[in-house]
Scaffold this active site. Structure first.
Site, PDB file in Angstrom:
ATOM      1  N   TYR A  37       1.249  -1.126  -0.259  1.00  0.00           N
ATOM      2  CA  TYR A  37       0.149   0.002  -0.183  1.00  0.00           C
ATOM      3  C   TYR A  37       0.900   1.477  -0.132  1.00  0.00           C
ATOM      4  CZ  TYR A  37      -4.729   2.409   0.638  1.00  0.00           C
ATOM      5  OH  TYR A  37      -5.377   3.344   0.751  1.00  0.00           O
ATOM      6  N   LYS A  92     -20.324 -20.937  -9.311  1.00  0.00           N
ATOM      7  CA  LYS A  92     -20.042 -20.380 -10.187  1.00  0.00           C
ATOM      8  C   LYS A  92     -18.197 -19.705  -9.919  1.00  0.00           C
ATOM      9  CE  LYS A  92     -20.887 -20.214 -15.223  1.00  0.00           C
ATOM     10  NZ  LYS A  92     -21.562 -21.367 -15.406  1.00  0.00           N
ATOM     11  N   GLY A 194     -34.987 -21.451 -26.672  1.00  0.00           N
ATOM     12  CA  GLY A 194     -35.052 -20.265 -25.381  1.00  0.00           C
ATOM     13  C   GLY A 194     -33.171 -19.899 -25.707  1.00  0.00           C
ATOM     14  N   ASN A 287     -33.258 -30.569 -17.148  1.00  0.00           N
ATOM     15  CA  ASN A 287     -32.703 -30.390 -16.010  1.00  0.00           C
ATOM     16  C   ASN A 287     -33.674 -30.195 -14.843  1.00  0.00           C
ATOM     17  OD1 ASN A 287     -29.826 -31.860 -15.268  1.00  0.00           O
ATOM     18  ND2 ASN A 287     -29.568 -30.523 -15.897  1.00  0.00           N
ATOM     19  N   ASN A 320     -21.923 -28.017 -17.945  1.00  0.00           N
ATOM     20  CA  ASN A 320     -21.154 -27.176 -18.667  1.00  0.00           C
ATOM     21  C   ASN A 320     -19.064 -26.319 -18.163  1.00  0.00           C
ATOM     22  OD1 ASN A 320     -23.691 -26.544 -20.618  1.00  0.00           O
ATOM     23  ND2 ASN A 320     -23.736 -23.986 -19.313  1.00  0.00           N
TER      24      ASN A 320
END
Length: 572
Positions: A37, A92, A194, A287, A320
């Site tokens: 810093y 995630k 979609g 799902n 995914n």
């Protein structure tokens, strides 16, 4: 307790949530704090002000992704709002870190309108090396991603759209090869229209499918030009309008080669599967319940049904997590300005190629010791396969550099090694061992050449990571060492390379192995080999597999030490 109660306890456990911030530099002394810093931090600040690109050298931006959502379309939960979506966004972040060592800030915005949402995300560009959009409802998600990709100078990726497209695209490429069909000739039916379905259909077209061969169905039936003219569908659905009379999913599936389900569970019957073309490909990815169960789809027909779902308890899980961590890893490491179609296609091709390779024992054990071999029940790699990181990310990085969206060039060979080091010290040490082995090739004799593990070991050694064979089919002889001045041509049993190593793992293999005419054949006498029959010269060729049965002969060259002439007994 049930799963829900266990999950609540898991998230409540101190500290609450699933992520935290850790320092990456020492902060134990006064000098450390002066560097971290004030006053030391002023130096990198001045450098960045003078050269904005140096922000990647002085800060964590190059390894930091923002996971951004408004909670308007959370998988399986719907529009639950920004705060309620935070556990998902933290999750995630866990996947980014676990699979690709990428840090994440999750950003939940209480904004539903496109313009203010885009302005908020755009304002955060100085913070992040990339933006992962998550759980945003359609059609707003299309507009948001399109606008942010145009206005931001970092990769913007909506995983709900493109993640499923990439993973299922890899599965489709392998499924087409197995079924002996041509991608351009496939009749493909989509259930669901979609964000994910539309992006997946677009991606299949980029891989070689014909748009006119795609039939897309929503809750009202087949999307037709008549419905478009009547104003019943939006602009995104209309691009896949069919020039046929109206009908429902049952009508669409008749004679189809491929079914892609991104809708709701239980809407496909065995009769509908039986109406499809020979050797159908069925991706039922709703799902938690697929459009048709794995068992029902397989039992519906006697020919080959290549089936994929979104579930981990069945073969061919379209997950995914096989895509987004490694896409961003490759994009971040070349400081890409976007994730384009070339990079997505490279990711799909890398996954498809990896599924054709031998699966390590550690991965097989992680999935219950069930056989994992390229074929109808294994067309995409498993998420826990550590090779995905250093197979996929370099291909993405290479595509970024070739397509012109990379800010920096990298050495792909060295990059692969750095990626392996991210997997831990054991992997890093193995890379050191492999590099030393390649720099000074030695001859390796693998006994029991009919044993599957020995054949797999020979196959793995003959890959470019260790040696450099002249062809890519089953080896029962020797393989030439990369870089060896005296390397000789490899002896192979099958002659013609095959698509999958699994296809040449046969129990009955040639036992003759003579890479050099100077090598003396050793003969068998009872259970022992006479040392006088050993070869008189060393041969640089590093790999051979040898079958040593009680009957017949085995001609196997082995290395003789030049330092000692001690007689040795060779036992089984």
């Amino acid at each position: 307790m049930g799963l829900d109660d266990d999950a609540r306890g898991y998230h409540r456990q101190e500290p609450p949530g699933k992520i935290e911030i850790e320092t990456t530099k020492p902060t134990n002394t006064q000098r450390d704090l002066s560097l971290a810093y004030s006053p030391g931090v002023a130096a990198p600040c001045r450098d960045i002000a003078a050269d904005p690109e140096s922000v990647f050298e002085y800060t964590a931006k190059g390894n930091l992704v923002g996971v951004v959502s408004n909670g308007s379309a959370v998988l399986g939960l719907g529009d639950i709002g920004a705060s309620a979506s935070k556990p998902v966004m933290e999750g995630k972040g866990v996947l980014f870190k676990r699979f690709a060592d990428i840090d994440v800030f999750d950003i939940e915005l209480e904004i539903d309108s496109v313009d203010p949402f885009c302005e908020a995300v755009k304002a955060m560009e100085p913070t992040f090396g990339g933006i992962n959009l998550e759980d945003i409802k359609a059609p707003e998600c299309f507009k948001i991603e399109e606008r942010l990709r145009e206005e931001m100078d970092v990769p913007v990726f909506h995983d709900d759209q493109h993640g499923t497209a990439i993973i299922s695209g890899a599965a489709l490429m392998n499924a087409v090869d197995i079924s002996g069909k041509e991608l351009s000739e496939l009749d493909i039916v989509f259930s669901g229209a979609g964000a994910s379905a539309i992006a997946t259909a677009q991606f299949y077209v980029s891989l070689g499918a014909r748009k006119e061969n795609i039939t897309m169905c929503d809750s009202s039936g087949i999307i037709t030009e008549e419905r478009v003219e009547a104003g019943e569908v939006n602009e995104y659905k209309s691009q896949f309008a069919s020039r046929i009379e109206g009908g429902d999913l049952t009508d669409a599936m008749e004679g189809a080669d491929v079914f892609v389900g991104l809708s709701v569970g239980g809407i496909v019957s065995q009769e509908m599967v039986r109406s499809m073309a020979a050797d159908p490909i069925i991706f039922a990815m709703a799902n938690p319940d697929p459009e048709i169960t794995y068992e029902d789809a397989k039992d519906a027909r006697e020919d080959t049904v290549i089936m994929a779902t979104g579930r981990s308890d069945y073969p061919n899980m379209v997950n995914n997590v096989l895509g987004f961590p490694f896409l961003f890893r490759g994009a971040l490491d070349v400081r890409a300005t976007e994730i384009n179609e070339e990079m997505k296609a490279a990711a799909a091709e890398a996954l498809a190629d990896l599924a054709r390779k031998d699966v390590p024992d550690a991965v097989v054990k992680a999935y219950g010791d069930d056989p994992l071999q390229f074929g109808p029940n294994y067309v995409i790699p498993k998420p826990l396969d550590p090779r995905v990181l250093f197979e996929l990310a370099p291909r993405v990085a290479e595509a970024a550099m070739e397509s012109g969206c990379a800010r920096t060039e990298i050495d792909l060979a060295k990059y692969r090694e750095r990626l392996e080091a991210r997997l831990g010290k054991s992997r890093e040490m193995m890379r050191v061992v492999l590099n030393k082995a390649k720099s000074d090739p030695k001859r390796i004799a693998l006994a029991e050449g009919t044993d599957e593990k020995m054949i797999r070991a020979a196959y793995q050694l003959s890959e470019p990571t260790a040696t450099s064979p002249d062809t890519a089919s089953g080896c029962t002889g020797s393989a030439s060492a990369r870089g060896s001045p005296n390397a000789r041509r490899t002896t192979w049993s099958s002659g013609t390379p095959t698509t999958s190593p699994a296809s040449w793992w046969k129990p009955a293999m040639s036992t003759r192995c003579s890479p050099d005419s100077r090598t003396t054949t050793r003969r068998r006498s009872g259970h022992r080999f006479r040392s006088s029959d050993r070869p008189r010269t060393r041969t640089p060729s590093p790999v051979c597999t040898c079958s040593r049965s009680r009957t017949g002969s085995s001609s196997v060259p082995i290395r003789r030490s030049t330092k000692t002439r001690t007689r040795r007994r060779w036992r089984r």
